[in-house]
Design a protein around this motif. Structure first.
Motif, mmCIF file in Angstrom:
data_model
loop_
_atom_site.group_PDB
_atom_site.id
_atom_site.type_symbol
_atom_site.label_atom_id
_atom_site.label_comp_id
_atom_site.label_asym_id
_atom_site.label_seq_id
_atom_site.Cartn_x
_atom_site.Cartn_y
_atom_site.Cartn_z
ATOM 1 N N GLY A 71 15.458 -0.545 -23.542
ATOM 2 C CA GLY A 71 15.232 0.066 -25.081
ATOM 3 C C GLY A 71 15.602 1.606 -24.650
ATOM 4 N N SER A 72 15.115 2.276 -25.861
ATOM 5 C CA SER A 72 15.307 3.726 -25.806
ATOM 6 C C SER A 72 14.083 4.547 -26.131
ATOM 7 C CB SER A 72 16.405 4.197 -26.761
ATOM 8 O OG SER A 72 15.852 3.446 -28.095
ATOM 9 N N SER A 73 12.919 3.797 -25.956
ATOM 10 C CA SER A 73 11.486 4.570 -26.288
ATOM 11 C C SER A 73 11.755 5.725 -25.176
ATOM 12 C CB SER A 73 10.270 3.607 -25.644
ATOM 13 O OG SER A 73 10.341 3.369 -24.555
ATOM 14 N N GLY A 74 11.255 6.843 -25.708
ATOM 15 C CA GLY A 74 11.213 8.208 -25.253
ATOM 16 C C GLY A 74 12.600 8.676 -24.723
ATOM 17 N N THR A 75 13.588 8.332 -25.205
ATOM 18 C CA THR A 75 15.061 9.046 -24.732
ATOM 19 C C THR A 75 15.990 8.749 -25.936
ATOM 20 O OG1 THR A 75 16.584 8.768 -22.885
ATOM 21 C CG2 THR A 75 15.806 6.536 -23.788
ATOM 22 N N ASP A 76 17.191 9.147 -25.780
ATOM 23 C CA ASP A 76 18.145 9.137 -26.610
ATOM 24 C C ASP A 76 19.222 7.964 -26.830
ATOM 25 O OD1 ASP A 76 19.430 9.527 -24.539
ATOM 26 O OD2 ASP A 76 20.554 11.455 -25.055
ATOM 27 N N ARG A 77 19.209 7.164 -25.862
ATOM 28 C CA ARG A 77 19.615 6.059 -25.988
ATOM 29 C C ARG A 77 19.096 4.879 -25.074
ATOM 30 N NH1 ARG A 77 25.209 5.559 -21.978
ATOM 31 N NH2 ARG A 77 24.340 3.423 -22.123
ATOM 32 N N ALA A 78 19.747 3.667 -25.149
ATOM 33 C CA ALA A 78 19.108 2.599 -24.637
ATOM 34 C C ALA A 78 19.463 2.860 -22.977
ATOM 35 C CB ALA A 78 19.770 1.325 -24.986
ATOM 36 N N ARG A 79 18.523 2.898 -22.062
ATOM 37 C CA ARG A 79 18.649 3.013 -20.731
ATOM 38 C C ARG A 79 17.365 2.486 -19.976
ATOM 39 N NH1 ARG A 79 19.499 8.814 -19.256
ATOM 40 N NH2 ARG A 79 20.561 9.093 -21.178
ATOM 41 N N LEU A 80 17.441 2.326 -18.585
ATOM 42 C CA LEU A 80 16.245 1.995 -17.831
ATOM 43 C C LEU A 80 16.449 3.400 -16.463
ATOM 44 C CD1 LEU A 80 14.097 0.647 -16.412
ATOM 45 C CD2 LEU A 80 15.763 -0.256 -14.993
ATOM 46 N N HIS A 81 15.209 4.051 -16.769
ATOM 47 C CA HIS A 81 14.870 4.991 -15.840
ATOM 48 C C HIS A 81 14.035 4.116 -14.670
ATOM 49 C CE1 HIS A 81 13.896 8.713 -13.985
ATOM 50 N NE2 HIS A 81 12.741 8.622 -13.938
ATOM 51 N N PHE A 82 14.605 4.343 -13.471
ATOM 52 C CA PHE A 82 14.007 3.454 -12.401
ATOM 53 C C PHE A 82 13.700 4.338 -11.388
ATOM 54 C CE2 PHE A 82 14.715 1.053 -8.518
ATOM 55 C CZ PHE A 82 13.665 0.335 -8.644
ATOM 56 N N GLU A 83 12.281 4.314 -10.852
ATOM 57 C CA GLU A 83 11.681 5.177 -9.889
ATOM 58 C C GLU A 83 11.329 4.374 -8.663
ATOM 59 O OE1 GLU A 83 9.372 8.543 -10.874
ATOM 60 O OE2 GLU A 83 10.395 9.064 -12.488
ATOM 61 N N ASP A 109 0.853 -1.226 -0.209
ATOM 62 C CA ASP A 109 -0.127 -0.068 0.180
ATOM 63 C C ASP A 109 0.827 1.231 0.022
ATOM 64 O OD1 ASP A 109 -2.314 -1.494 -0.056
ATOM 65 O OD2 ASP A 109 -2.582 -1.500 2.054
ATOM 66 N N ASP A 110 2.150 1.018 0.338
ATOM 67 C CA ASP A 110 2.834 2.244 0.574
ATOM 68 C C ASP A 110 3.925 2.623 -0.783
ATOM 69 O OD1 ASP A 110 2.073 3.081 3.152
ATOM 70 O OD2 ASP A 110 3.356 1.902 3.870
ATOM 71 N N PHE A 111 4.370 1.511 -1.378
ATOM 72 C CA PHE A 111 5.478 1.507 -2.449
ATOM 73 C C PHE A 111 5.121 1.175 -3.570
ATOM 74 C CE2 PHE A 111 8.221 1.379 1.606
ATOM 75 C CZ PHE A 111 9.116 2.229 1.201
ATOM 76 N N LEU A 112 5.565 2.017 -4.553
ATOM 77 C CA LEU A 112 5.451 1.750 -6.037
ATOM 78 C C LEU A 112 6.800 1.732 -6.676
ATOM 79 C CD1 LEU A 112 2.025 3.753 -7.131
ATOM 80 C CD2 LEU A 112 2.283 1.219 -6.500
ATOM 81 N N SER A 113 7.085 0.852 -7.842
ATOM 82 C CA SER A 113 8.349 1.324 -8.430
ATOM 83 C C SER A 113 7.904 1.539 -10.116
ATOM 84 C CB SER A 113 9.160 0.182 -8.156
ATOM 85 O OG SER A 113 8.658 -1.138 -8.789
ATOM 86 N N ALA A 114 8.860 2.085 -10.918
ATOM 87 C CA ALA A 114 8.460 2.195 -12.229
ATOM 88 C C ALA A 114 9.558 2.051 -13.195
ATOM 89 C CB ALA A 114 7.997 3.471 -12.440
ATOM 90 N N TYR A 115 9.575 1.524 -14.334
ATOM 91 C CA TYR A 115 10.441 0.951 -15.249
ATOM 92 C C TYR A 115 10.263 1.734 -16.568
ATOM 93 C CZ TYR A 115 10.567 -2.364 -11.414
ATOM 94 O OH TYR A 115 10.660 -3.031 -10.105
ATOM 95 N N ALA A 116 11.115 2.514 -16.900
ATOM 96 C CA ALA A 116 10.661 3.525 -18.240
ATOM 97 C C ALA A 116 11.604 3.276 -19.217
ATOM 98 C CB ALA A 116 10.750 4.956 -17.747
ATOM 99 N N HIS A 117 11.261 3.506 -20.397
ATOM 100 C CA HIS A 117 12.057 3.343 -21.536
ATOM 101 C C HIS A 117 12.405 1.904 -22.193
ATOM 102 C CE1 HIS A 117 12.501 7.711 -20.967
ATOM 103 N NE2 HIS A 117 13.490 7.455 -19.927
ATOM 104 N N CYS A 118 11.503 1.207 -21.834
ATOM 105 C CA CYS A 118 11.534 -0.316 -22.036
ATOM 106 C C CYS A 118 11.239 -0.436 -23.722
ATOM 107 C CB CYS A 118 10.476 -1.149 -21.495
ATOM 108 S SG CYS A 118 10.368 -0.789 -19.615
#
Length: 242
Positions: free
Chosen positions: A213-225, A183-192
């Motif tokens: 992948g690089s969806s929404g960005t300039d190179r292959a990376r994972l944006h993790f929140e 109920d408290d924590f969420l995580s996100a994985y972007a640019h898949c």
């Protein structure tokens, strides 16, 4: 860790999940009209609110089903009335020119305090291998960390949970997965790139959920929140030290 009802969800698909393009919707300040593909979790995430607050303000019971065209309030009902504006001040009188004082520094926004008991409930692992490209910035644009890698590299669930959003409707995230851990924590994985899970799937810690992948960005990376009750927190405070 998760509610018992999550265990009833279906099995994991073995083939990648295709996406249907990207949304360019801008976040609304006080409300949001639900668009196809939205979930209550994605709307709360994009607006920086706790999903439980948004559900309560709009009287939406679990499992938080919303429909396209529905108007969601993104602030508490008591805050709907704007604060009264002060009366305009009279024009200033001419004064002797003085050397201006240096501007006071803007205080940093403090990160939310996470109770130790809540932090210990979960056991996080790194969601991908690679160089740390960008760090968390409480007062800057980056609300997570960026991990560099190669297209097709595995992205793993950092903790067990349930997929509550999978799509590309949040501007700047590309193809995105959001996992609810409790109920408290969420995580996100972007640019898949390729995605191997769907909304509703129950996920194990360390399970492959996507390819980098690089969806929404300039190179292959994972944006993790990581977010605690809707507020971004530094993932490096929870991930194992390297």
């Amino acid at each position: 860790m998760l509610a018992a009802g999550m265990a009833a969800c279906g099995s994991f698909p073995l083939s990648p999940v295709s996406e249907q393009g990207r949304s360019v919707r801008q976040p609304a300040s006080g409300y949001r009209v639900v668009q196809p593909g939205d979930t209550l979790y994605s709307i709360a995430w994009e607006s920086g609110r706790d999903h439980q607050d948004v559900a309560r303000w709009n009287r939406i019971p679990p499992p938080y089903v919303i429909k396209p065209g529905q108007r969601l309030q993104l602030f508490p009902p008591s805050g709907a009335q704007p604060a009264p504006r002060p009366a305009p001040l009279p024009p200033p009188r001419p004064t002797i020119q003085k050397k201006p004082l240096p501007a006071k520094p803007v205080p940093a926004t403090p990160a939310p305090r996470v109770p130790a008991a809540a932090a210990r409930r979960l056991s996080w692992m790194w969601p991908a291998q690679g160089a740390l490209l960008e760090r968390f910035s409480a007062n800057g644009p980056n609300k997570g960390i960026d991990i560099g890698g190669k297209t097709g590299q595995p992205i793993l669930a950092a903790e067990a949970g349930q997929v509550v959003y999978q799509g590309s409707g949040l501007r700047g995230y590309g193809q995105l997965i959001i996992i609810k851990h409790d109920d408290d924590f969420l995580s996100a994985y972007a640019h898949c790139d390729k995605i191997y899970v769907k909304e509703g799937n129950v996920i194990k810690r360390g399970q492959k959920i996507a390819d980098m992948g690089s969806s929404g960005t300039d190179r292959a990376r994972l944006h993790f929140e990581v977010r605690y009750r809707g507020a971004p927190v530094d993932p490096l405070d929870y991930l194992p030290k390297k």
